[in-house]
Design a protein around this motif. Structure first.
Motif, PDB file in Angstrom:
ATOM      1  N   VAL A  13       6.166  -7.157  69.279  1.00 12.60           N
ATOM      2  CA  VAL A  13       5.749  -6.335  68.147  1.00 12.60           C
ATOM      3  C   VAL A  13       5.220  -7.271  67.063  1.00 12.60           C
ATOM      4  O   VAL A  13       5.820  -8.305  66.762  1.00 12.60           O
ATOM      5  N   VAL A  15       3.384  -7.558  63.124  1.00  9.46           N
ATOM      6  CA  VAL A  15       3.160  -6.952  61.812  1.00  9.46           C
ATOM      7  C   VAL A  15       2.235  -7.885  61.040  1.00  9.46           C
ATOM      8  O   VAL A  15       2.536  -9.079  60.904  1.00  9.46           O
ATOM      9  N   GLY A 119      11.491  -4.803  65.576  1.00  7.02           N
ATOM     10  CA  GLY A 119      10.330  -4.728  64.712  1.00  7.02           C
ATOM     11  C   GLY A 119      10.810  -4.754  63.271  1.00  7.02           C
ATOM     12  O   GLY A 119      11.938  -5.144  62.985  1.00  7.02           O
ATOM     13  N   MET A 125       3.222  -1.353  62.752  1.00  5.11           N
ATOM     14  CA  MET A 125       3.468  -2.328  63.813  1.00  5.11           C
ATOM     15  C   MET A 125       2.497  -2.125  64.967  1.00  5.11           C
ATOM     16  O   MET A 125       2.085  -1.008  65.249  1.00  5.11           O
TER      17      MET A 125
END
Length: 150
Positions: A13, A15, A119, A125
């Motif tokens: 994940v 970001v 996450g 995400m």
């Protein structure tokens, strides 16, 4: 609580272009959401089910082979699409309720011995995965928290 489990060869994940959680070996990607009536009991029940469910290769559980998990919060699991063309999110617990429950799920998994990556709650995400099988199932604590009849 509700979860979608995907058996994966690997998953991550990201970001804002930065990887915040990843598993690089066979395990489970867990997309998890909470509703208004959920509490720590449901989080612990869901963790137990995820950790012990025999859905990995060779009918093994994560607990059997110490498989890693990547847990990602996802309020959209409680989408209501019965009417119109726009989903309703009213069944999803608000962030101040669901964030501690997702953390409780992760804590419960870790207490059981799981290696858990996550996450970032509430962030936009990007989830990347290689689904092994493909194998995807859904869990809802309402389905297994009640006593069975007969």
């Amino acid at each position: 609580m509700r979860a979608i489990l995907q058996r994966v060869s690997r998953a991550s994940v990201t970001v804002e272009g930065r990887t915040v959680g990843a598993i690089d070996e066979p395990g489970l990607l867990v997309l998890a959401g909470a509703t208004h009536t959920d509490g720590e009991v449901e989080a612990a029940l869901l963790a137990q089910k995820i950790w012990n469910l025999r859905i990995l290769e060779g009918e093994k559980s994560c607990s059997d082979v110490a498989a890693p998990l990547l847990v990602v919060s996802q309020f959209t699991l409680y989408a209501d699409t019965r009417r119109g063309r726009r989903p309703s999110w009213s069944a999803a617990a608000p962030g101040e309720v669901s964030e501690p429950l997702i953390e409780s799920l992760v804590d419960s998994l870790r207490e059981l011995g799981a290696r858990v990556e996550t996450g970032i709650f509430g962030a936009m995400m990007e989830v990347e995965l290689v689904n092994s099988g493909p194998f995807t199932i859904s869990l809802d604590t309402e389905d297994f928290a009640k006593p069975r009849r007969g």
